[in-house]
Design a protein around this motif. Sequence first.
Motif, PDB file in Angstrom:
ATOM      1  N   UNK A 180      21.497 126.517 -99.066  1.00  0.00           N
ATOM      2  CA  UNK A 180      20.958 126.622 -97.696  1.00  0.00           C
ATOM      3  C   UNK A 180      20.357 127.998 -97.434  1.00  0.00           C
ATOM      4  N   UNK A 181      19.260 128.011 -96.685  1.00  0.00           N
ATOM      5  CA  UNK A 181      18.644 129.258 -96.263  1.00  0.00           C
ATOM      6  C   UNK A 181      17.993 130.042 -97.376  1.00  0.00           C
ATOM      7  N   UNK A 182      17.606 129.361 -98.461  1.00  0.00           N
ATOM      8  CA  UNK A 182      17.031 130.067 -99.607  1.00  0.00           C
ATOM      9  C   UNK A 182      15.596 129.616 -99.872  1.00  0.00           C
ATOM     10  N   UNK A 183      14.897 129.224 -98.811  1.00  0.00           N
ATOM     11  CA  UNK A 183      13.512 128.770 -98.897  1.00  0.00           C
ATOM     12  C   UNK A 183      13.338 127.620 -99.884  1.00  0.00           C
ATOM     13  N   UNK A 184      14.304 126.733 -99.913  1.00  0.00           N
ATOM     14  CA  UNK A 184      14.185 125.504-100.675  1.00  0.00           C
ATOM     15  C   UNK A 184      14.081 124.337 -99.710  1.00  0.00           C
ATOM     16  N   UNK A 185      13.646 123.211-100.244  1.00  0.00           N
ATOM     17  CA  UNK A 185      13.418 122.041 -99.408  1.00  0.00           C
ATOM     18  C   UNK A 185      13.997 120.813-100.100  1.00  0.00           C
ATOM     19  N   UNK A 186      14.270 119.804 -99.285  1.00  0.00           N
ATOM     20  CA  UNK A 186      14.600 118.487 -99.800  1.00  0.00           C
ATOM     21  C   UNK A 186      13.407 117.580 -99.519  1.00  0.00           C
ATOM     22  N   UNK A 187      13.257 116.509-100.325  1.00  0.00           N
ATOM     23  CA  UNK A 187      12.171 115.570-100.057  1.00  0.00           C
ATOM     24  C   UNK A 187      12.525 114.218-100.658  1.00  0.00           C
ATOM     25  N   UNK A 188      11.810 113.209-100.226  1.00  0.00           N
ATOM     26  CA  UNK A 188      11.934 111.878-100.802  1.00  0.00           C
ATOM     27  C   UNK A 188      10.629 111.131-100.536  1.00  0.00           C
ATOM     28  N   UNK A 189      10.217 110.332-101.504  1.00  0.00           N
ATOM     29  CA  UNK A 189       8.978 109.552-101.357  1.00  0.00           C
ATOM     30  C   UNK A 189       9.236 108.119-100.905  1.00  0.00           C
ATOM     31  N   UNK A 190      10.329 107.551-101.370  1.00  0.00           N
ATOM     32  CA  UNK A 190      10.623 106.170-101.011  1.00  0.00           C
ATOM     33  C   UNK A 190      12.107 105.902-101.050  1.00  0.00           C
ATOM     34  N   UNK A 191      12.571 105.036-100.148  1.00  0.00           N
ATOM     35  CA  UNK A 191      13.977 104.655-100.095  1.00  0.00           C
ATOM     36  C   UNK A 191      14.055 103.137-100.016  1.00  0.00           C
ATOM     37  N   UNK A 192      14.890 102.555-100.861  1.00  0.00           N
ATOM     38  CA  UNK A 192      15.175 101.120-100.788  1.00  0.00           C
ATOM     39  C   UNK A 192      16.658 100.936-100.459  1.00  0.00           C
ATOM     40  N   UNK A 193      16.932 100.091 -99.504  1.00  0.00           N
ATOM     41  CA  UNK A 193      18.300  99.660 -99.214  1.00  0.00           C
ATOM     42  C   UNK A 193      18.257  98.134 -99.127  1.00  0.00           C
ATOM     43  N   UNK A 194      18.857  97.475-100.109  1.00  0.00           N
ATOM     44  CA  UNK A 194      18.724  96.023-100.237  1.00  0.00           C
ATOM     45  C   UNK A 194      20.096  95.416-100.513  1.00  0.00           C
ATOM     46  N   UNK A 195      20.436  94.374 -99.765  1.00  0.00           N
ATOM     47  CA  UNK A 195      21.694  93.665-100.012  1.00  0.00           C
ATOM     48  C   UNK A 195      21.702  93.071-101.417  1.00  0.00           C
ATOM     49  N   UNK A 196      22.891  92.979-101.985  1.00  0.00           N
ATOM     50  CA  UNK A 196      23.033  92.394-103.314  1.00  0.00           C
ATOM     51  C   UNK A 196      24.309  91.570-103.359  1.00  0.00           C
ATOM     52  N   UNK A 197      24.365  90.537-104.188  1.00  0.00           N
ATOM     53  CA  UNK A 197      25.611  89.796-104.348  1.00  0.00           C
ATOM     54  C   UNK A 197      26.648  90.676-105.039  1.00  0.00           C
ATOM     55  N   UNK A 198      27.885  90.381-104.877  1.00  0.00           N
ATOM     56  CA  UNK A 198      28.938  91.231-105.440  1.00  0.00           C
ATOM     57  C   UNK A 198      29.134  90.898-106.916  1.00  0.00           C
ATOM     58  N   UNK A 199      28.200  91.378-107.723  1.00  0.00           N
ATOM     59  CA  UNK A 199      28.260  91.097-109.160  1.00  0.00           C
ATOM     60  C   UNK A 199      29.247  92.027-109.868  1.00  0.00           C
ATOM     61  N   UNK A 200      29.965  92.861-109.101  1.00  0.00           N
ATOM     62  CA  UNK A 200      30.977  93.745-109.680  1.00  0.00           C
ATOM     63  C   UNK A 200      32.373  93.388-109.175  1.00  0.00           C
ATOM     64  N   UNK A 201      32.567  92.128-108.835  1.00  0.00           N
ATOM     65  CA  UNK A 201      33.854  91.713-108.262  1.00  0.00           C
ATOM     66  C   UNK A 201      34.970  91.715-109.297  1.00  0.00           C
ATOM     67  N   UNK A 202      34.662  91.421-110.559  1.00  0.00           N
ATOM     68  CA  UNK A 202      35.696  91.316-111.589  1.00  0.00           C
ATOM     69  C   UNK A 202      35.952  92.668-112.244  1.00  0.00           C
ATOM     70  N   UNK A 203      37.204  92.947-112.606  1.00  0.00           N
ATOM     71  CA  UNK A 203      37.521  94.224-113.265  1.00  0.00           C
ATOM     72  C   UNK A 203      36.940  94.282-114.671  1.00  0.00           C
ATOM     73  N   UNK A 204      36.767  95.505-115.183  1.00  0.00           N
ATOM     74  CA  UNK A 204      36.226  95.715-116.533  1.00  0.00           C
ATOM     75  C   UNK A 204      37.376  96.026-117.488  1.00  0.00           C
TER      76      UNK A 204
END
Length: 884
Positions: A180-204
């Motif tokens: 913070x405060x060091x003349x740096x910046x954050x940026x982003x070009x695109x964001x996706x937020x999409x629902x998904x089925x729970x394909x991680x329900x089972x343990x590994x």
Amino acid sequence: MAGTARRPLLVLLLVAGFAAVAESKLYAPADRVLLNCGSTTDALDSDGRRWVADTNDNMWLTDSGKSSLMMAADRMDNGLPSTVPYMTSRVFPTESAYNITVNPRDRHWVRLHFYPSSYNGLPAEGFRFDVVTSTGITLLHNFSVYNYAKALSQAFVIREFSLPPTPAGFLTITFTPTPPGNETYAFVNGIEVISMPDIFADPATTVGFADQTVDISGAALQTMYRFNVGGLYIPPSNDSGLTRHWYDDTPYVLGPTQGVIYKAGPHFQLKYLSDLAEYAAPPDVYLGSRSMGSDPRLNQNYNLTWVMPVDGNFTYVARLHFCELLLNRPNQRAFDIYVNNKTAQADADIIGMASEKGVPMYRDFAVYVADEPGDEAMWVALHPSVALRPQFYDAILNGLEVFKINDTAGNLAAPDPDPSRLLAKAELGAGDHMPPKIHRHRHIATVMGSMAGGAAALGIIAALCVVRRQEKGKKELQPAGGSHTSGWLPLYHSHTSGKSSGHLAANLAGMCRHFSFAEIKVATKNFSESLVIGVGGFGKVYRGVVDGDTKVAIKRSNPSSEQGVQEFQTEVEMLSKLRHRHLVSLIGFSEDAGEMILVYDYMEHGTLREHLYMGGKPPLSWRLRLDICIGAARGLHYLHTGAKYTIIHRDVKTTNILVDEDWVAKVSDFGLSKSGPTTVNQTHVSTMVKGSFGYLDPEYFRRQQLTDKSDVYSFGVVLFEVLLARPALDPALPREKVSLADYALLCQRNGTLLDVIDPAIKDQIAPECLKKFADTAEKCLSEQGIERPSMGDVLWNLEFAMQLQDAFEGQGGSTICGRRPMGEGSGVGGSSALDGNVMSSTASVTAVETLSASRPRVVIVEEADDDEVANSAAFSQLVRPTGR
């Protein structure tokens, strides 16, 4: 080891030549947010997905965007797959957040898209930041997109995460510049937020502890790798509604024995056991596979292995997708599965688990990767089961995914990669013919990156990173009594040893000159900046003199970029075997003193592009432009038909068409070139997408199937570029004009092309010549490759356009335009694609017979010297069939 075992075993078996089509359930996400950050308008990306502007009602940003800036990228990289969402960005000088309402019961994909460019003058190096979520997960920490992309040679970066349900009903994604405060910046070009089925329900299953499991249902995951094993790239639009990228696994398969690729026939039907199984992977993943092959003796002495560098101090889940496509009884094919040199599952029998063929399934295995030199990689290996003694000693895999699990502090972030030290050590080891060591590289590779070349580079680096463990791994994984020594070596040779490895020089003795580094320094006056005539991705190009008075162009790789290793070898091996009037001649190369240097004939007039726009040079006449196009077409046609095998250039553009002191056009830069199909049954070459955005064949981009028609598409862009004198892509123009190909086609079909032609030549073009030229360019840009003309047909049409120009001006002649005879190898320019006759570059023509008013047939009756062919009267009649 026997010679047979040293040869690559990669064989493509295409059953019926078609991909099978299976019915699968389409997932309908409850939430589907695609934000085109920093944009004021909605837009479609190259997959046809709609991205909404994040300025819509200022509803996405928690402070309505007051603390952030909307900026456009200062330049566009050719490796970008689309202008959307990468050419605009949201820049954050201070901590800022997006707040997105979500279904509290669903898991969600969160994808962050970054393009490491300067924005409104802010340098790319000035962006460094953290990204955290309202659920307490740190996605990125002190992250520099610029350093990351540069280290891995990627044009853009995608980070994909799978986040568990958020009971609050909203997801906040916070961007904070660091420090913070060091003349740096954050940026982003695109964001996706999409629902998904729970394909991680089972343990590994925990690797090494078959009775223990890891619960991943409540974890946050980062996608590290996702492969369509043995298959082509699958875009998000073909992923059953889950919008995942599935990549070719070839760059990550270790060693020369890469197995056999099999594709199910067009009528093969998959049989899903549950709804969740339908969402695990798209049908195309399960309808193709990579297996070990049909030689049981060889298969018992090697492992089918994938190696993927990862970050240390994290637990990973390797998800292996299986579907038996050929066999139908238990114990016909059984194999052991190893993850990081430990047994994950012994005696895996797909039919035994599924009861019948055609049933998709997957298995999850969890393993902890320590933060120690030499251990930061995921190894997945398959070996035929010895205990079960199956009917076939073989193993099979259809798909492979690797996910990182958040640690106990809710962290998924890792430091930026630092491959410079790694690559230097790897190259040193390769030069000494000793396996290089893995060094602390921290997330040296991820599949979520540039499709236009990044994955190939990562595959090479991945292979380099893990060779040290190759012998150890094989020793642990092989059955007792088995032995196997790999014949695999890195794809390139020492450039850091201070002396030539001698490998290239030995291979190309008598075909290409090997220069010492001392000779190169003399030729360029110790690489004087005053002699620089160009700069590209490979490095700087210098004007030089060798042997006292021979002008040359010397291309020196940039030692800090770590790019171009494979391109260097491809260029040398390709051009040393090709000689043609319309191809730039490679005089020699140097690989001494840690350098990669190429020496070419000097092209006095530079590139075609600098004579069309942005070069500050007088505009070329229409006749000269057309003549240059004809010359370039001759060179490309020779590549497609005149060499032993078809050679596909893969990067045709106006900067790769050079002009010598006599204004003879020559095609250059063969670093991305690829040998085409080598049998009559092959229609294409399956390969990772490479090339320059704006010139890239859309069919090749979608399907990763390269043909000579991909060059034809690119050349069609060149033709319109010559006609309109503007770049293939110009983001500064209105949306409908950004792409030259799209805009030129629109004008051509609306009948307004004449209005946009370069004013410098508008009054020089004969109307019929313009029609023939524009029609040819339009056909080159056909959406489907099968609808495009061959390069021979393109060449013939351009020559005919020149005849129409001649007729309009009243200037006939027995050679084209009455100027120069066609040069070496140009006999192929007269081949008839219509009747299938193709003339070799050394054949003389003694008879020409008219098929129609516009097309000659070539009759070849004897062999003759190229110069005799070029100057024969019959040949002149062939290329200009006037008065017949």
